[in-house]
Design a protein around this motif. Structure first.
Motif, PDB file in Angstrom:
ATOM      1  N   LEU A   1       0.658  -1.212  -0.104  1.00 26.87           N
ATOM      2  CA  LEU A   1      -0.060  -0.148  -0.097  1.00 26.87           C
ATOM      3  C   LEU A   1       0.946   1.305  -0.047  1.00 26.87           C
ATOM      4  CD1 LEU A   1      -2.898  -0.997   2.452  1.00 26.87           C
ATOM      5  CD2 LEU A   1      -2.785  -0.987  -0.035  1.00 26.87           C
ATOM      6  N   THR A   2       1.923   1.242   0.528  1.00 26.85           N
ATOM      7  CA  THR A   2       2.984   2.347   0.807  1.00 26.85           C
ATOM      8  C   THR A   2       4.223   2.533   0.456  1.00 26.85           C
ATOM      9  OG1 THR A   2       3.555   1.974   3.272  1.00 26.85           O
ATOM     10  CG2 THR A   2       1.445   3.144   2.756  1.00 26.85           C
ATOM     11  N   GLY A   3       4.391   1.319   0.261  1.00 26.29           N
ATOM     12  CA  GLY A   3       5.958   1.151  -0.282  1.00 26.29           C
ATOM     13  C   GLY A   3       6.906   1.134   0.820  1.00 26.29           C
ATOM     14  N   ALA A   4       6.509   0.991   2.149  1.00 30.75           N
ATOM     15  CA  ALA A   4       7.374   1.134   3.157  1.00 30.75           C
ATOM     16  C   ALA A   4       7.789  -0.178   3.754  1.00 30.75           C
ATOM     17  CB  ALA A   4       6.645   1.983   4.363  1.00 30.75           C
ATOM     18  N   ILE A   5       8.635  -0.514   4.236  1.00 31.72           N
ATOM     19  CA  ILE A   5       9.530  -1.567   4.799  1.00 31.72           C
ATOM     20  C   ILE A   5       9.659  -1.304   6.199  1.00 31.72           C
ATOM     21  CG2 ILE A   5      11.209  -3.495   4.474  1.00 31.72           C
ATOM     22  CD1 ILE A   5      11.847  -2.497   1.761  1.00 31.72           C
ATOM     23  N   HIS A   6       9.031  -2.372   6.968  1.00 31.81           N
ATOM     24  CA  HIS A   6       8.957  -2.300   8.625  1.00 31.81           C
ATOM     25  C   HIS A   6      10.058  -3.582   8.648  1.00 31.81           C
ATOM     26  CE1 HIS A   6       5.650   0.693   9.357  1.00 31.81           C
ATOM     27  NE2 HIS A   6       5.367   0.156   8.253  1.00 31.81           N
ATOM     28  N   HIS A   7      11.145  -2.984   9.113  1.00 27.12           N
ATOM     29  CA  HIS A   7      12.246  -3.907   9.144  1.00 27.12           C
ATOM     30  C   HIS A   7      11.993  -4.965  10.631  1.00 27.12           C
ATOM     31  CE1 HIS A   7      14.529  -2.767   5.606  1.00 27.12           C
ATOM     32  NE2 HIS A   7      14.388  -1.568   6.074  1.00 27.12           N
ATOM     33  N   VAL A   8      11.792  -4.040  11.539  1.00 24.75           N
ATOM     34  CA  VAL A   8      11.571  -4.751  12.891  1.00 24.75           C
ATOM     35  C   VAL A   8      10.721  -5.494  12.874  1.00 24.75           C
ATOM     36  CG1 VAL A   8      11.085  -4.488  15.280  1.00 24.75           C
ATOM     37  CG2 VAL A   8      12.553  -2.750  13.992  1.00 24.75           C
ATOM     38  N   ARG A   9       9.368  -5.256  12.401  1.00 28.95           N
ATOM     39  CA  ARG A   9       8.226  -6.123  12.217  1.00 28.95           C
ATOM     40  C   ARG A   9       8.338  -7.276  11.346  1.00 28.95           C
ATOM     41  NH1 ARG A   9       5.485  -1.421  12.972  1.00 28.95           N
ATOM     42  NH2 ARG A   9       3.753  -1.276  15.028  1.00 28.95           N
ATOM     43  N   ALA A  10       9.274  -7.183  10.317  1.00 34.40           N
ATOM     44  CA  ALA A  10       9.603  -7.991   9.478  1.00 34.40           C
ATOM     45  C   ALA A  10      10.412  -9.209   9.951  1.00 34.40           C
ATOM     46  CB  ALA A  10      10.281  -7.501   8.089  1.00 34.40           C
ATOM     47  N   LEU A  11      11.548  -8.659  10.756  1.00 29.78           N
ATOM     48  CA  LEU A  11      12.276  -9.862  11.763  1.00 29.78           C
ATOM     49  C   LEU A  11      11.383 -10.372  12.458  1.00 29.78           C
ATOM     50  CD1 LEU A  11      15.160 -10.554  12.220  1.00 29.78           C
ATOM     51  CD2 LEU A  11      15.494  -8.475  13.803  1.00 29.78           C
ATOM     52  N   MET A  12      10.511  -9.659  13.508  1.00 28.99           N
ATOM     53  CA  MET A  12       9.882 -10.394  14.426  1.00 28.99           C
ATOM     54  C   MET A  12       9.113 -11.485  13.748  1.00 28.99           C
ATOM     55  SD  MET A  12       8.725  -7.350  16.765  1.00 28.99           S
ATOM     56  CE  MET A  12       7.610  -8.290  17.928  1.00 28.99           C
ATOM     57  N   GLY A  13       8.386 -10.976  12.583  1.00 30.13           N
ATOM     58  CA  GLY A  13       7.519 -12.181  11.988  1.00 30.13           C
ATOM     59  C   GLY A  13       8.345 -13.367  11.587  1.00 30.13           C
ATOM     60  N   ALA A  14       9.440 -13.066  10.954  1.00 30.50           N
ATOM     61  CA  ALA A  14      10.241 -14.243  10.489  1.00 30.50           C
ATOM     62  C   ALA A  14      10.541 -15.218  11.595  1.00 30.50           C
ATOM     63  CB  ALA A  14      11.729 -13.752   9.667  1.00 30.50           C
ATOM     64  N   ILE A  15      10.966 -14.563  12.996  1.00 32.21           N
ATOM     65  CA  ILE A  15      11.544 -15.321  14.019  1.00 32.21           C
ATOM     66  C   ILE A  15      10.191 -16.054  14.553  1.00 32.21           C
ATOM     67  CG2 ILE A  15      12.161 -15.240  16.280  1.00 32.21           C
ATOM     68  CD1 ILE A  15      13.995 -12.719  15.783  1.00 32.21           C
ATOM     69  N   PHE A  16       8.985 -15.610  14.743  1.00 31.45           N
ATOM     70  CA  PHE A  16       7.915 -16.040  15.005  1.00 31.45           C
ATOM     71  C   PHE A  16       7.545 -17.206  14.169  1.00 31.45           C
ATOM     72  CE2 PHE A  16       7.110 -12.193  17.970  1.00 31.45           C
ATOM     73  CZ  PHE A  16       7.314 -12.987  19.295  1.00 31.45           C
ATOM     74  N   THR A  17       7.322 -16.959  12.809  1.00 33.95           N
ATOM     75  CA  THR A  17       6.997 -17.651  12.112  1.00 33.95           C
ATOM     76  C   THR A  17       7.709 -19.086  11.731  1.00 33.95           C
ATOM     77  OG1 THR A  17       6.105 -15.978  10.701  1.00 33.95           O
ATOM     78  CG2 THR A  17       6.157 -18.101   9.479  1.00 33.95           C
ATOM     79  N   THR A  18       9.080 -18.859  11.962  1.00 34.30           N
ATOM     80  CA  THR A  18      10.097 -20.018  11.969  1.00 34.30           C
ATOM     81  C   THR A  18      10.057 -20.834  13.084  1.00 34.30           C
ATOM     82  OG1 THR A  18      11.647 -18.446  10.765  1.00 34.30           O
ATOM     83  CG2 THR A  18      12.308 -20.543  11.564  1.00 34.30           C
ATOM     84  N   THR A  19       9.901 -20.309  14.229  1.00 35.62           N
ATOM     85  CA  THR A  19       9.759 -20.870  15.639  1.00 35.62           C
ATOM     86  C   THR A  19       8.369 -21.892  15.335  1.00 35.62           C
ATOM     87  OG1 THR A  19      10.697 -19.104  16.736  1.00 35.62           O
ATOM     88  CG2 THR A  19       9.564 -20.665  17.988  1.00 35.62           C
ATOM     89  N   GLY A  20       7.276 -21.235  15.169  1.00 37.60           N
ATOM     90  CA  GLY A  20       6.123 -21.962  14.853  1.00 37.60           C
ATOM     91  C   GLY A  20       6.258 -23.028  13.974  1.00 37.60           C
ATOM     92  N   VAL A  21       6.614 -22.776  12.727  1.00 38.23           N
ATOM     93  CA  VAL A  21       6.816 -23.898  11.981  1.00 38.23           C
ATOM     94  C   VAL A  21       7.594 -25.119  12.448  1.00 38.23           C
ATOM     95  CG1 VAL A  21       7.498 -24.610   9.574  1.00 38.23           C
ATOM     96  CG2 VAL A  21       6.196 -22.370   9.914  1.00 38.23           C
ATOM     97  N   VAL A  22       8.787 -24.780  12.948  1.00 38.55           N
ATOM     98  CA  VAL A  22       9.612 -25.801  13.511  1.00 38.55           C
ATOM     99  C   VAL A  22       8.926 -26.628  14.579  1.00 38.55           C
ATOM    100  CG1 VAL A  22      11.703 -26.330  14.740  1.00 38.55           C
ATOM    101  CG2 VAL A  22      11.658 -24.625  12.484  1.00 38.55           C
ATOM    102  N   SER A  23       8.174 -25.821  15.382  1.00 38.62           N
ATOM    103  CA  SER A  23       7.634 -26.283  16.663  1.00 38.62           C
ATOM    104  C   SER A  23       6.591 -27.380  16.354  1.00 38.62           C
ATOM    105  CB  SER A  23       7.166 -25.398  17.581  1.00 38.62           C
ATOM    106  OG  SER A  23       7.997 -24.530  18.301  1.00 38.62           O
ATOM    107  N   LEU A  24       5.879 -27.064  15.222  1.00 37.87           N
ATOM    108  CA  LEU A  24       4.555 -27.762  14.774  1.00 37.87           C
ATOM    109  C   LEU A  24       5.067 -28.873  14.090  1.00 37.87           C
ATOM    110  CD1 LEU A  24       1.496 -27.799  14.163  1.00 37.87           C
ATOM    111  CD2 LEU A  24       2.067 -26.660  12.286  1.00 37.87           C
ATOM    112  N   ALA A  25       6.157 -28.870  13.164  1.00 34.00           N
ATOM    113  CA  ALA A  25       6.712 -30.168  12.660  1.00 34.00           C
ATOM    114  C   ALA A  25       7.035 -31.164  13.837  1.00 34.00           C
ATOM    115  CB  ALA A  25       7.626 -29.760  11.708  1.00 34.00           C
ATOM    116  N   LEU A  26       7.857 -30.467  14.650  1.00 36.85           N
ATOM    117  CA  LEU A  26       8.437 -31.441  15.732  1.00 36.85           C
ATOM    118  C   LEU A  26       7.314 -32.082  16.479  1.00 36.85           C
ATOM    119  CD1 LEU A  26      11.694 -29.493  17.021  1.00 36.85           C
ATOM    120  CD2 LEU A  26      11.308 -31.346  15.740  1.00 36.85           C
ATOM    121  N   ALA A  27       6.494 -31.224  16.975  1.00 41.38           N
ATOM    122  CA  ALA A  27       5.055 -31.858  17.568  1.00 41.38           C
ATOM    123  C   ALA A  27       4.507 -32.718  16.912  1.00 41.38           C
ATOM    124  CB  ALA A  27       4.231 -30.680  17.796  1.00 41.38           C
TER     125      ALA A  27
END
Length: 344
Positions: A292-318
């Motif tokens: 929508l704006t062309g802005a890149i939110h680096h902190v939120r992008a990093l948090m999203g990557a960390i949380f998503t990766t943790t969730g996917v790995v945890s789900l696979a291991l579960a």
């Protein structure tokens, strides 16, 4: 001349009479001119355990039905939790054993009754006339096939016996139970079931109240015992309903804690998989803002990557731990079955 005989009972009204059916070379037919109910003696050594609390009217109908089907009064134990309406007097009038409950709640009632059980199999049922005594035979027959716990699944519910919130709650908790333990039960919280005394004696009875069914079933499934279910009817109760909607949340909490007890790794990983939710939220936020704006939110992008990766790995291991646990249960069951056929 030798003959083979089998013990039966016939019931007329509330009276039960023993008969012997002999298999001779000649065919003998006996015709009764009145309606009768035949019930064959089962080889399973059982005890019927009925926890009660102020169930005078319901218990009277329950005991009358059980005894009219030919079940021995000496095999029935009523555990009274401190009734004030004369419930113990009803039980004594029918000539069954009455014991005073230690502690409070249904779990303590079952724990108390277990001290007085003499049979190898315990049939548990409520004293409010909701569960039909006719189902006792089906439960015992299934036990005699080699199962360790048989649940009476409430498939045929009488109109008015369960309101919509209770039906939904039972369905939801059963589905959740199936996910936690990898089974396909249709009614995990039924109050009528048959279980071997040796299995019941292993239960800690840590959870009080109406969570006792979930605890017994969780233990049986997690330790490799054979569990089955048979369809039964469910009737409108006689007297005031004791199970409240708030008890459903208590049962849910108990189920989560039981899963933690019997499979803690799976529970931890499942909790870790919940990080997928904030991870996906941050990912979606960053993508939408960029489009929508062309802005890149680096902190939120990093948090999203960390949380998503943790969730996917945890789900696979579960999921992996879940299937490893199922394999462990199958192996334990096979070993138990093999040992049962070994000579002493």
């Amino acid at each position: 001349m030798a003959s083979l005989s089998q013990k039966w009972h016939f019931t007329i009204g509330s009276q039960t009479y023993p008969v012997v059916k002999s298999f001779l070379p000649q065919h003998v037919f006996i015709v009764f001119s009145v309606p009768i109910v035949l019930s064959r003696d089962n080889s399973v050594d059982y005890t019927i355990l009925i926890p009660v609390l102020n169930e005078r009217e319901g218990l009277e109908k329950t005991l009358d039905e059980i005894i009219s089907l030919g079940y021995d009064r000496g095999r029935i134990i009523v555990v009274d939790g401190g009734s004030t309406d004369g419930t113990p007097d009803v039980a004594k009038r029918y000539g069954v054993r009455v014991v005073k409950q230690d502690g409070r709640g249904k779990a303590d009632a079952v724990k108390t009754g277990l001290k007085y059980v003499g049979g190898d199999v315990v049939v548990l049922m409520d004293g409010d006339y909701t569960y039909p005594a006719q189902a006792i035979r089906s439960l015992l027959d299934k036990i005699s096939e080699g199962h360790d716990l048989v649940v009476g699944a409430r498939r045929y519910v009488e109109k008015g016996a369960q309101s919509l919130p209770y039906r939904f709650g039972n369905w939801f908790l059963t589905k959740l139970f199936n996910i936690f333990y990898g089974v396909k039960l249709s009614d995990a919280l039924s109050g009528m079931y048959a279980v071997r005394r040796s299995v019941l004696s292993e239960v800690d009875f840590e959870f009080k109240g109406f969570s006792v069914e979930a605890e017994i079933l969780s233990h049986a499934l997690s330790t490799g015992y054979n569990v089955a279910e048979v369809p039964i009817k469910y009737r409108r109760r006689v007297g005031e309903k004791k199970l409240k909607i708030r008890n459903g949340f208590s049962i849910l909490a108990s189920m989560v804690m039981l899963t933690w007890r019997y499979n803690p790794t799976f529970t931890l990983l499942l909790l870790g998989a919940l990080t997928l939710l904030p991870g996906l939220y941050f990912d979606l936020y960053v993508v939408v803002k960029y489009l929508l704006t062309g802005a890149i939110h680096h902190v939120r992008a990093l948090m999203g990557a960390i949380f998503t990766t943790t969730g996917v790995v945890s789900l696979a291991l579960a999921i992996s731990v879940f299937y490893l646990k199922r394999m462990e249960i199958r192996l334990m069951r096979r070993i138990s079955q093999a040992c049962s056929h070994c000579p002493p």
